[in-house]
Motif scaffolding. Structure first.
Motif, PDB file in Angstrom:
ATOM      1  N   ALA A 133      75.182  14.798  33.981  1.00 27.00           N
ATOM      2  CA  ALA A 133      73.662  15.184  33.427  1.00 27.00           C
ATOM      3  C   ALA A 133      72.519  16.314  34.228  1.00 27.00           C
ATOM      4  N   GLY A 134      72.754  17.067  35.660  1.00 25.52           N
ATOM      5  CA  GLY A 134      73.114  17.647  35.739  1.00 25.52           C
ATOM      6  C   GLY A 134      73.503  19.071  35.564  1.00 25.52           C
ATOM      7  N   ASN A 156      85.654   8.257  30.013  1.00 30.23           N
ATOM      8  CA  ASN A 156      86.908   8.780  29.892  1.00 30.23           C
ATOM      9  C   ASN A 156      87.726   8.958  28.667  1.00 30.23           C
ATOM     10  N   GLY A 157      86.476  10.013  28.005  1.00 23.66           N
ATOM     11  CA  GLY A 157      87.126  10.979  26.583  1.00 23.66           C
ATOM     12  C   GLY A 157      87.476  10.773  26.051  1.00 23.66           C
ATOM     13  N   GLY A 196      74.045  24.211  30.770  1.00 27.05           N
ATOM     14  CA  GLY A 196      74.627  24.386  29.973  1.00 27.05           C
ATOM     15  C   GLY A 196      75.968  24.630  30.380  1.00 27.05           C
ATOM     16  N   LEU A 197      75.835  23.457  30.863  1.00 30.84           N
ATOM     17  CA  LEU A 197      77.910  23.338  30.983  1.00 30.84           C
ATOM     18  C   LEU A 197      77.893  21.560  30.580  1.00 30.84           C
ATOM     19  N   THR A 198      79.327  20.853  29.527  1.00 31.66           N
ATOM     20  CA  THR A 198      79.845  19.765  29.328  1.00 31.66           C
ATOM     21  C   THR A 198      81.058  19.743  30.306  1.00 31.66           C
TER      22      THR A 198
END
Length: 159
Positions: free
Chosen positions: A64-65, A110-111, A70-72
């Motif tokens: 969340a941070g 887990n993606g 702007g990062l995933t």
């Protein structure tokens, strides 16, 4: 009595709650892969904490941070769980053990559309304080082991 409680805890662990998932096996941890999506598991865990009359004390999420920057990154959420009557008993047994409260659950994405629920067993968390805390801390840790297993079962079973 303590042996009986230990046997119950171990039966839950062996019953499938303790299988490896996105996190590797590590000493003192329970790792429960699920078919649930990350956010669903987070919400089901919060509901299970409440159902077992425990308090959701903290929550933190690096994902969340990162999103705010702007990062995933893969989803993760740390949820600290405790209750005041346990805190009082813990501190009566060992003031030093207070650094460990609240005890945390960890939800990881887990993606692949599924998520894993993990936590350190309270008896493992409190192990360094057993010489100081004695039987009172050992009994508390065993009760909390069962409580955390119950919360995990509720979170994983929720539809």
């Amino acid at each position: 009595m303590r042996f009986l409680v230990f046997c119950v805890v171990m039966a839950f662990a062996v019953s499938g709650l303790a299988r490896a998932g996105s996190l590797p096996d590590r000493e003192g941890w329970q790792v429960v892969p699920t078919d649930k999506a990350f956010q669903a598991l987070v919400e089901d865990l919060k509901a299970a904490v409440k159902a077992d009359k425990m308090g959701l004390i903290t929550q933190a999420s690096a994902s969340a941070g990162a999103k705010g920057r702007g990062l995933t990154i893969p989803g993760n959420m740390v949820i600290g769980v405790y209750r005041n009557d346990y805190a009082v008993r813990m501190l009566e047994a060992s003031v030093a053990a207070g650094i460990e409260a609240p005890i945390r659950f960890y939800v990881t994405d887990n993606g692949d559309g599924t998520a894993t629920l993990s936590w350190k067993m309270p008896s493992f968390v409190f192990a360094p304080y057993m010489d100081e805390g004695g039987e009172a801390l050992a009994e508390l840790a065993t009760e909390l082991d069962l409580m955390f297993l119950s919360i995990a079962e509720g979170a994983v079973a929720a539809k």
